[in-house]
Design a protein around this motif. Structure first.
Motif, PDB file in Angstrom:
ATOM      1  N   UNK A  27       0.832  -1.202   0.000  1.00 21.08           N
ATOM      2  CA  UNK A  27       0.000   0.000   0.000  1.00 21.08           C
ATOM      3  C   UNK A  27       0.869   1.256   0.000  1.00 21.08           C
ATOM      4  N   UNK A  28       1.953   1.229   0.751  1.00 25.50           N
ATOM      5  CA  UNK A  28       2.857   2.380   0.784  1.00 25.50           C
ATOM      6  C   UNK A  28       3.532   2.602  -0.566  1.00 25.50           C
ATOM      7  N   UNK A  29       3.970   1.527  -1.188  1.00 31.50           N
ATOM      8  CA  UNK A  29       4.608   1.643  -2.509  1.00 31.50           C
ATOM      9  C   UNK A  29       3.609   2.166  -3.539  1.00 31.50           C
ATOM     10  N   UNK A  30       2.409   1.610  -3.527  1.00 34.30           N
ATOM     11  CA  UNK A  30       1.379   2.076  -4.457  1.00 34.30           C
ATOM     12  C   UNK A  30       1.030   3.543  -4.230  1.00 34.30           C
ATOM     13  N   UNK A  31       0.917   3.946  -2.971  1.00 33.92           N
ATOM     14  CA  UNK A  31       0.637   5.345  -2.665  1.00 33.92           C
ATOM     15  C   UNK A  31       1.753   6.268  -3.109  1.00 33.92           C
ATOM     16  N   UNK A  32       2.988   5.811  -2.959  1.00 29.20           N
ATOM     17  CA  UNK A  32       4.128   6.614  -3.402  1.00 29.20           C
ATOM     18  C   UNK A  32       4.118   6.786  -4.913  1.00 29.20           C
ATOM     19  N   UNK A  40       4.263  10.479 -14.586  1.00 34.84           N
ATOM     20  CA  UNK A  40       4.556   9.084 -14.915  1.00 34.84           C
ATOM     21  C   UNK A  40       3.601   8.620 -16.005  1.00 34.84           C
ATOM     22  N   UNK A  41       3.997   7.612 -16.773  1.00 31.12           N
ATOM     23  CA  UNK A  41       3.070   7.072 -17.781  1.00 31.12           C
ATOM     24  C   UNK A  41       1.794   6.536 -17.128  1.00 31.12           C
ATOM     25  N   UNK A  42       0.731   6.544 -17.885  1.00 31.95           N
ATOM     26  CA  UNK A  42      -0.569   6.115 -17.369  1.00 31.95           C
ATOM     27  C   UNK A  42      -0.519   4.682 -16.859  1.00 31.95           C
ATOM     28  N   UNK A  43       0.189   3.807 -17.549  1.00 24.09           N
ATOM     29  CA  UNK A  43       0.251   2.400 -17.126  1.00 24.09           C
ATOM     30  C   UNK A  43       0.914   2.269 -15.761  1.00 24.09           C
ATOM     31  N   UNK A  44       1.898   3.093 -15.483  1.00 25.81           N
ATOM     32  CA  UNK A  44       2.589   3.034 -14.188  1.00 25.81           C
ATOM     33  C   UNK A  44       1.653   3.489 -13.074  1.00 25.81           C
ATOM     34  N   UNK A  45       0.904   4.563 -13.294  1.00 29.45           N
ATOM     35  CA  UNK A  45      -0.019   5.025 -12.254  1.00 29.45           C
ATOM     36  C   UNK A  45      -1.181   4.044 -12.075  1.00 29.45           C
ATOM     37  N   UNK A  46      -1.603   3.409 -13.154  1.00 32.86           N
ATOM     38  CA  UNK A  46      -2.659   2.398 -13.037  1.00 32.86           C
ATOM     39  C   UNK A  46      -2.180   1.222 -12.200  1.00 32.86           C
ATOM     40  N   UNK A  47      -0.981   0.753 -12.469  1.00 30.99           N
ATOM     41  CA  UNK A  47      -0.418  -0.355 -11.686  1.00 30.99           C
ATOM     42  C   UNK A  47      -0.235   0.068 -10.230  1.00 30.99           C
ATOM     43  N   UNK A  49      -2.058   2.139  -8.570  1.00 29.97           N
ATOM     44  CA  UNK A  49      -3.381   2.088  -7.937  1.00 29.97           C
ATOM     45  C   UNK A  49      -3.782   0.677  -7.569  1.00 29.97           C
ATOM     46  N   UNK A  50      -3.520  -0.258  -8.472  1.00 26.76           N
ATOM     47  CA  UNK A  50      -3.848  -1.660  -8.184  1.00 26.76           C
ATOM     48  C   UNK A  50      -3.006  -2.196  -7.020  1.00 26.76           C
ATOM     49  N   UNK A  51      -1.751  -1.817  -6.974  1.00 28.07           N
ATOM     50  CA  UNK A  51      -0.875  -2.262  -5.881  1.00 28.07           C
ATOM     51  C   UNK A  51      -1.375  -1.708  -4.548  1.00 28.07           C
ATOM     52  N   UNK A  52      -1.778  -0.440  -4.534  1.00 34.30           N
ATOM     53  CA  UNK A  52      -2.273   0.173  -3.303  1.00 34.30           C
ATOM     54  C   UNK A  52      -3.546  -0.515  -2.810  1.00 34.30           C
ATOM     55  N   UNK A  53      -4.467  -0.795  -3.718  1.00 37.36           N
ATOM     56  CA  UNK A  53      -5.719  -1.461  -3.333  1.00 37.36           C
ATOM     57  C   UNK A  53      -5.450  -2.885  -2.848  1.00 37.36           C
ATOM     58  N   UNK A  54      -4.613  -3.623  -3.583  1.00 34.68           N
ATOM     59  CA  UNK A  54      -4.297  -4.998  -3.176  1.00 34.68           C
ATOM     60  C   UNK A  54      -3.621  -5.015  -1.807  1.00 34.68           C
ATOM     61  N   UNK A  55      -2.737  -4.075  -1.564  1.00 34.24           N
ATOM     62  CA  UNK A  55      -2.073  -4.005  -0.263  1.00 34.24           C
ATOM     63  C   UNK A  55      -3.039  -3.704   0.863  1.00 34.24           C
ATOM     64  N   UNK A  56      -3.978  -2.806   0.621  1.00 28.43           N
ATOM     65  CA  UNK A  56      -4.981  -2.496   1.638  1.00 28.43           C
ATOM     66  C   UNK A  56      -5.880  -3.675   1.950  1.00 28.43           C
ATOM     67  N   UNK A  57      -6.305  -4.381   0.923  1.00 24.79           N
ATOM     68  CA  UNK A  57      -7.166  -5.553   1.123  1.00 24.79           C
ATOM     69  C   UNK A  57      -6.403  -6.654   1.856  1.00 24.79           C
TER      70      UNK A  57
END
Length: 71
Positions: A27-32, A40-47, A49-57
């Motif tokens: 979640x911290x990495x995704x938030x950063x 950043x490229x759109x694909x990087x920010x999309x990934x 976001x997914x990392x942040x959500x997966x980490x929170x869950x």
């Protein structure tokens, strides 16, 4: 609601403590990534976001697991 609070405060098995910490790191990495001060490229920010959500869950699910067998 009271049962969730009771489960959250119950002892957590070691394996799930490790998973919780991994989830917090994700979640911290995704938030950063999401709040990076550079464009950043759109694909990087999309990934990110997914990392942040997966980490929170992962963190939430790991925190609610308990060693109490009476339930």
């Amino acid at each position: 609601m009271k049962k969730i609070i009771t489960r959250a405060s119950a002892p957590t098995p070691k394996f799930f403590k490790v998973l919780r910490n991994v989830g917090l790191a994700m979640a911290a990495i995704g938030g950063t990534i999401l709040t990076a001060p550079i464009a950043l490229p759109v694909i990087v920010t999309t990934i990110g976001g997914y990392i942040a959500v997966a980490g929170g869950v992962l963190s939430a699910a790991s925190q609610l697991s308990t060693t109490d067998d009476s339930q």
